[in-house]
Structures are given as structure tokens and as C-alpha cells.
Enzyme design. Structure first.
Site, PDB file in Angstrom:
ATOM      1  N   ASN A  85       0.868  -1.185   0.000  1.00  0.00           N
ATOM      2  CA  ASN A  85       0.000   0.000   0.000  1.00  0.00           C
ATOM      3  C   ASN A  85       0.899   1.228   0.000  1.00  0.00           C
ATOM      4  O   ASN A  85       1.533   1.539   1.007  1.00  0.00           O
ATOM      5  CB  ASN A  85      -0.884  -0.033   1.266  1.00  0.00           C
ATOM      6  CG  ASN A  85      -1.671   1.246   1.443  1.00  0.00           C
ATOM      7  OD1 ASN A  85      -1.798   2.057   0.529  1.00  0.00           O
ATOM      8  ND2 ASN A  85      -2.228   1.427   2.644  1.00  0.00           N
ATOM      9  N   LYS A 131       0.037   4.274  -0.259  1.00  0.00           N
ATOM     10  CA  LYS A 131      -0.591   5.460   0.364  1.00  0.00           C
ATOM     11  C   LYS A 131      -0.380   6.695  -0.530  1.00  0.00           C
ATOM     12  O   LYS A 131      -0.390   6.581  -1.747  1.00  0.00           O
ATOM     13  CB  LYS A 131      -0.051   5.677   1.780  1.00  0.00           C
ATOM     14  CG  LYS A 131      -0.056   4.395   2.607  1.00  0.00           C
ATOM     15  CD  LYS A 131       0.192   4.648   4.054  1.00  0.00           C
ATOM     16  CE  LYS A 131       0.297   3.316   4.788  1.00  0.00           C
ATOM     17  NZ  LYS A 131       0.255   3.453   6.224  1.00  0.00           N
ATOM     18  N   HIS A 135      -9.351   0.986   5.024  1.00  0.00           N
ATOM     19  CA  HIS A 135      -8.066   1.160   5.717  1.00  0.00           C
ATOM     20  C   HIS A 135      -8.261   2.093   6.917  1.00  0.00           C
ATOM     21  O   HIS A 135      -9.052   3.030   6.850  1.00  0.00           O
ATOM     22  CB  HIS A 135      -7.033   1.746   4.740  1.00  0.00           C
ATOM     23  CG  HIS A 135      -5.657   1.720   5.285  1.00  0.00           C
ATOM     24  ND1 HIS A 135      -5.195   2.682   6.163  1.00  0.00           N
ATOM     25  CD2 HIS A 135      -4.637   0.841   5.113  1.00  0.00           C
ATOM     26  CE1 HIS A 135      -3.948   2.391   6.493  1.00  0.00           C
ATOM     27  NE2 HIS A 135      -3.586   1.280   5.878  1.00  0.00           N
ATOM     28  N   GLU A 165      -6.613   4.468   8.027  1.00  0.00           N
ATOM     29  CA  GLU A 165      -6.405   5.904   7.766  1.00  0.00           C
ATOM     30  C   GLU A 165      -7.649   6.518   7.131  1.00  0.00           C
ATOM     31  O   GLU A 165      -7.967   7.679   7.370  1.00  0.00           O
ATOM     32  CB  GLU A 165      -5.162   6.097   6.879  1.00  0.00           C
ATOM     33  CG  GLU A 165      -3.890   5.853   7.680  1.00  0.00           C
ATOM     34  CD  GLU A 165      -2.694   5.396   6.864  1.00  0.00           C
ATOM     35  OE1 GLU A 165      -2.732   5.474   5.621  1.00  0.00           O
ATOM     36  OE2 GLU A 165      -1.717   4.938   7.479  1.00  0.00           O
ATOM     37  N   GLU A 220      -5.257  -5.330  10.563  1.00  0.00           N
ATOM     38  CA  GLU A 220      -4.248  -4.294  10.741  1.00  0.00           C
ATOM     39  C   GLU A 220      -4.478  -3.585  12.068  1.00  0.00           C
ATOM     40  O   GLU A 220      -5.281  -2.638  12.137  1.00  0.00           O
ATOM     41  CB  GLU A 220      -4.359  -3.276   9.603  1.00  0.00           C
ATOM     42  CG  GLU A 220      -4.081  -3.873   8.240  1.00  0.00           C
ATOM     43  CD  GLU A 220      -3.434  -2.848   7.332  1.00  0.00           C
ATOM     44  OE1 GLU A 220      -2.317  -3.120   6.881  1.00  0.00           O
ATOM     45  OE2 GLU A 220      -4.030  -1.779   7.103  1.00  0.00           O
ATOM     46  N   GLY A 278       2.560   1.906  10.766  1.00  0.00           N
ATOM     47  CA  GLY A 278       3.505   3.013  10.612  1.00  0.00           C
ATOM     48  C   GLY A 278       4.203   3.398  11.907  1.00  0.00           C
ATOM     49  O   GLY A 278       4.824   4.454  11.993  1.00  0.00           O
ATOM     50  N   SER A 290       3.635  -2.611  10.250  1.00  0.00           N
ATOM     51  CA  SER A 290       5.091  -2.618  10.380  1.00  0.00           C
ATOM     52  C   SER A 290       5.737  -3.945   9.979  1.00  0.00           C
ATOM     53  O   SER A 290       6.673  -4.421  10.631  1.00  0.00           O
ATOM     54  CB  SER A 290       5.501  -2.205  11.802  1.00  0.00           C
ATOM     55  OG  SER A 290       5.026  -0.901  12.084  1.00  0.00           O
TER      56      SER A 290
HETATM   57  C1  PEP Z   1      -0.682  -0.088   6.130  1.00  0.00           C
HETATM   58  O1  PEP Z   1      -0.835   1.116   6.051  1.00  0.00           O
HETATM   59  O2  PEP Z   1      -1.512  -0.846   5.595  1.00  0.00           O
HETATM   60  C2  PEP Z   1       0.461  -0.584   6.873  1.00  0.00           C
HETATM   61  C3  PEP Z   1       0.454  -1.819   7.292  1.00  0.00           C
HETATM   62  O3  PEP Z   1       1.477   0.312   7.097  1.00  0.00           O
HETATM   63  P1  PEP Z   1       2.940  -0.021   7.705  1.00  0.00           P
HETATM   64  O4  PEP Z   1       3.425  -1.278   7.041  1.00  0.00           O
HETATM   65  O5  PEP Z   1       3.769   1.176   7.361  1.00  0.00           O
HETATM   66  O6  PEP Z   1       2.749  -0.207   9.179  1.00  0.00           O
END
Ligand code: PEP
Length: 255
Positions: free
Chosen positions: A11, A13, A97, A99, A169, A175, A215
């Protein structure tokens, strides 16, 4: 039952211009052998989708979008519809997601409408769920996930959901550099699978791919993916660099 083929999805973003996206795809494709044990998908920003599709031709990497609106066209400034995504070359779309939920007012109800639109247009939805840190500390993880899944999948029957991909998630791991331990992730994935079994039947529960996101990096991918109910990863930050992402995609070789 056929084994679930893992999906490793990147992703991106709100990162990468058109030129940067095309460059990253070329770089990634060079690092990944034609035949792979996992499915691979990247989700660039909308502006880069069509050129990304061109760059992905003759590779084994699929193209995903980061959102979809529920109507096909109309006066919805700033939104993107299913026909627009499929005509740009997308086969997948990320929906719900955290966000989107946190900053753009996405709710379980709008997630449900977006999922419906994705299926209507033959797009494979990657449906994201996850608890916040406060919810985990208050021991509400399972009830939060139950509600997100129940409302997001409201009025669907198992037959509608054969292509569904679920992504767990934990918001506190996105992040932040804080990864769920493989045991924590497995516990939730097993819970999600049992939830799907209870609501939609064993067949779907067994075939459903449940990705982990939060992460994921080359150093933790193999251990996470080794858990029985983890069927891939949704990768944010570590998907932006082609070399790093390719190391995650090829996790089974570094194990
Ligand atoms: C995501 O935004 O779907 C995600 C898992 O981000 P990150 O890997 O940066 O934690």
C-alpha cells in the site's frame, strides 16, 4: 481443500509521482522471478494507476487501488468508481483502511457499500479491520473486530465473498514500528477465521485469505507468515522501496 496462496500487497498510500511509481515497479519486477509462491499486488495512488498498469504488463504483479466509491458515476467530486479502476487496469482494491476511517470519516456502513461496489465490478477487495491501542488495552479487540466484520459484511452471503481478502491491521502497529508478535497476530487471525465460519460457513472460512498488516519488514515477515492463519501481508512503509519490498515478497527464501 486447496492451500491458500499468500498475498503480499504493498500500500503506497500518498507516495510517489507517476515517474517514481513506474520506476519503483520496474525495479521491483526485476527483483521478482516470474513464478512466485505468493501473489503480489501494489497499490499506487490513483494518479499513477494507468501508467503503473502499463509498467506491470508481462509481470506477475497485480495492480490495486486504495479506495473505491460505491456509485459508478455522478456528481461525487474527488471520488473514483469501479469502472474507472477496472479501466485503469486494477484487479484489487483496498477498502476500509484505518487511515480512511480515522481521517476521512469512513464507517463500517460506507465500507459495506464500497465492498459491494468492488464485487459488482469484479475487483478483489482487501477489506481492512483492526483495533486501536486503547481498544486493545481495554480488552475490546475481539468485540471491535466482530462489529467491523459483521457490519462491513452485512447482507452478504458466502457465495458473494469467494474473492474476499481480509486484512487484520492493528491500528497501533501501522507506521509505528510496533509489530504485533506472531502469537498476537495468530490469535486474532484464528479469531477472525472462526468468526467467518460462524457467520458465513466453514467453506469460506477455510478458503479466506487473512493478511496481517502493521510494520511488516524483511526481518519479521518470515516469522509472521509462518503462522497457520496468516495468509500474507499488507505492507505500507516497507513497500515503498523496491528492494525492501522484494525481500518481504521473497520471505520464504530468507527463512
Ligand atoms: C498499512 O498502512 O496498511 C500498513 C500496514 O502500514 P505499515 O506497514 O507502514 O505499518
Amino acid at each position: 481443500m486447496a492451500a491458500r496462496k499468500p498475498l503480499i500487497a504493498g500500500n503506497w498510500k500518498m507516495h510517489k509521482t507517476v515517474a517514481e511509481a513506474v520506476d519503483a515497479i520496474r525495479n521491483l519486477a526485476e527483483r521478482i522471478p516470474g513464478e512466485s509462491k505468493v501473489e503480489i499486488m501494489v497499490a499506487p495512488p490513483f494518479t499513477a494507476l494507468a501508467p503503473a498498469a502499463e509498467a506491470l504488463k508481462h509481470t506477475a504483479i497485480a495492480l490495486g487501488a486504495q479506495n473505491i466509491f460505491w456509485e459508478d458515476e455522478g456528481p461525487y467530486t474527488g471520488e473514483i468508481s469501479g469502472p474507472m479502476l477496472t479501466s485503469a487496469g486494477c484487479s484489487h482494491v483496498i477498502i476500509g483502511h484505518s487511515e480512511r476511517r480515522q481521517y476521512f470519516g469512513e464507517t463500517d456502513e460506507t465500507v459495506n457499500k464500497r465492498l459491494r461496489a468492488a464485487f459488482r465490478h469484479g475487483l478483489i477487495p482487501v477489506f481492512c479491520v483492526g483495533e486501536t491501542e486503547g481498544e486493545r488495552e481495554a480488552e475490546k479487540t475481539f468485540s471491535v473486530l466482530d462489529k467491523q466484520v459483521a457490519n462491513g459484511l452485512k447482507d452478504f452471503v458466502a457465495d458473494d465473498l469467494k474473492q474476499l481478502v481480509l486484512a487484520y491491521e492493528p491500528v497501533w502497529a501501522i507506521g509505528t514500528g510496533k509489530t504485533a508478535t506472531s502469537e498476537q497476530a495468530q490469535e486474532v487471525h484464528a479469531f477472525l477465521r472462526s468468526l467467518i465460519e460462524k457467520k458465513l460457513g466453514r467453506g469460506l472460512a477455510e478458503s479466506l485469505r487473512i493478511l496481517y498488516g502493521g510494520s511488516v519488514k524483511p526481518g519479521n515477515a518470515a516469522e509472521l507468515m509462518g503462522m497457520p492463519d496468516l495468509d500474507g501481508a499488507l505492507v505500507g512503509g516497507a513497500s515503498l522501496d523496491a528492494k525492501t519490498f522484494s525481500e518481504i515478497v521473497l520471505y520464504d527464501r530468507s527463512a
